[in-house]
Design an enzyme around this catalytic site. Structure first.
Site: not given
Ligand code: VAH
Length: 318
Positions: A6, A11, A32-33, A50, A139, A143
C-alpha cells in the site's frame, strides 16, 4: 530491506521517503496495485503486488531479499462499510497472507492498528492498551483480528510482529475513505476555498497525530529491542480535538476561514463509537514514544507544506 505494501497510500509514501533518507534507497521496496501517477518522480523500486496472492508476496520477499514488511494495504473505516466483502478480503485475507509469509521466511512485520479497534463499550477517555475491544465497523473488527492474529503468530511461530493503534493521521497527502479524513481535507479546502463543510458534528472529539510523529513512531517501534516490548500492540497518540477546535486553530493563521456542517450519519456514528483520547503511557515507557507535534504546530506545518504543493504536480518521493 523493507517491503512497504500500500505504498502509494497516505502513510506509504511518507514512510518510503523516511526510509530512503535514513537508510538509502536500496533499503526500501515499494508496492501497490495501481500504476504510478504519470507525473511521479524519484521512484526507485516500485512493484505491483496483490496482497491477496500469497505467492506474489513470497516472490518479492525472496527476489528482493526482504527482512521486514510494513503492511499498509487496508480499506479504512468509512469505505469499508460500503464494501464489506472487499474489506474482508483486503483487511483479513491480506493480513493472513502477510503473516504466513513472515512465519515462513522469518520476517519482522509491522501492521498498523487503529482507534477503530475500539467500540462503543470501550471507555472513551484516556483509553488504555488493554480494555474492551468490541468495534462496530468491519474495519474495526478486521483490525482486532489483525492484532490477535499477529500476536498469535508471534507466540506460536515466533514472528516478530509489532503494531500500534494509530489515531487519525494528519499529513499533506490525501487519505482515502476514513472517518478522520476531514482533518486533512479542511486544510486543502481552507487554501482553495477559504471554507470547509464538515461531515462530523462540531463537538466530535477524536485523537489525532501529525505525520512526522507517525513516521517516527514506526521507525522507533521497529528498531526497539524485542525484550523491551511487553506487548506487541501499543496505543500511540498525539493530541485530541474537535472540528470546532481545529477550525479555531486555522482561524489563528487564516482569520477569514469559515466552517459549516453537513453531518454524514455513517461517519458520525463511527466517530461516536471511538475513543476521544488514548492513554499511550505504555509506549512511552517501553520504547520511548514521545510525540513532538501539537495542534498549533500541525496547523503551521500543514499550511507550509500545502502552500508549497500548490505550485507543483504530485510528487512521489522514494
Ligand atoms: C479512519 N484514519 O478514519 C482511519 C483510522 C483513526 C481512524 O484508522 O478510518
Amino acid at each position: 530491506r523493507v517491503l512497504i505494501t500500500g505504498s502509494l497510500g497516505q502513510l506509504g509514501r511518507g514512510l518510503n521517503s523516511v526510509y530512503k533518507y535514513m537508510y538509502g534507497s536500496e533499503c526500501v521496496v515499494m508496492s501497490d496495485i495501481v500504476r504510478l501517477p504519470a507525473n511521479a518522480t524519484d521512484v526507485s523500486d516500485y512493484n505491483y503486488l496483490d496482497i491477496l496472492n500469497q505467492g506474489s508476496i513470497e516472490e518479492i520477499v525472496v527476489n528482493k531479499n526482504i527482512d521486514t514488511i510494513v503492511h499498509f494495504s487496508a480499506l479504512l473505516s468509512a469505505i469499508g462499510e460500503t464494501n464489506v466483502p472487499l474489506a474482508l478480503q483486503v483487511n483479513c485475507r491480506g493480513v493472513e497472507n502477510i503473516l504466513q509469509v513472515a512465519a515462513k521466511h522469518k520476517l519482522k512485520v509491522f501492521i498498523p492498528s487503529t482507534i477503530g479497534a475500539f467500540g462503543p463499550t470501550t471507555p472513551r477517555e484516556n483509553t488504555p492498551d488493554l480494555t474492551v475491544q468490541c468495534p462496530t465497523t468491519i474495519y474495526g473488527v478486521s483490525k482486532v483480528y489483525a492484532e490477535r492474529l499477529g500476536e498469535y503468530f508471534n507466540h506460536r511461530f515466533g514472528v516478530d510482529f509489532r503494531s500500534m493503534r494509530f489515531p487519525g493521521i494528519i499529513s499533506a497527502t490525501k487519505p482515502g475513505g476514513g472517518t478522520t479524513d476531514y482533518a486533512i481535507q479542511i486544510f486543502y479546502d481552507a487554501l482553495q476555498k477559504g471554507k470547509h463543510t464538515c461531515y462530523l458534528r462540531p463537538d466530535t472529539r477524536l485523537p489525532m497525530m501529525y505525520d512526522t510523529d507517525c513516521m517516527a513512531s514506526i521507525i522507533q517501534l521497529l528498531s526497539a529491542e524485542s525484550e523491551s516490548l511487553k506487548r506487541r500492540t501499543y496505543n500511540v497518540t498525539g493530541f485530541s480535538f474537535t472540528p470546532e477546535e481545529i477550525a479555531d486553530a486555522i482561524r489563528r493563521v487564516m482569520p477569514d476561514f469559515e466552517i459549516d456542517y453537513d453531518i454524514c450519519p455513517t461517519r458520525q456514528a463511527i466517530a461516536d463509537s471511538w475513543p476521544k483520547s488514548l492513554d499511550d503511557s505504555e509506549a512511552r515507557k517501553d520504547w520511548g514514544w514521545n510525540p513532538e507535534y501539537g495542534l498549533e504546530e500541525t496547523v503551521q506545518v500543514m499550511f507550509a507544506l500545502l502552500r508549497r504543493e500548490e505550485d507543483k504536480p504530485t510528487k512521489i518521493v522514494s
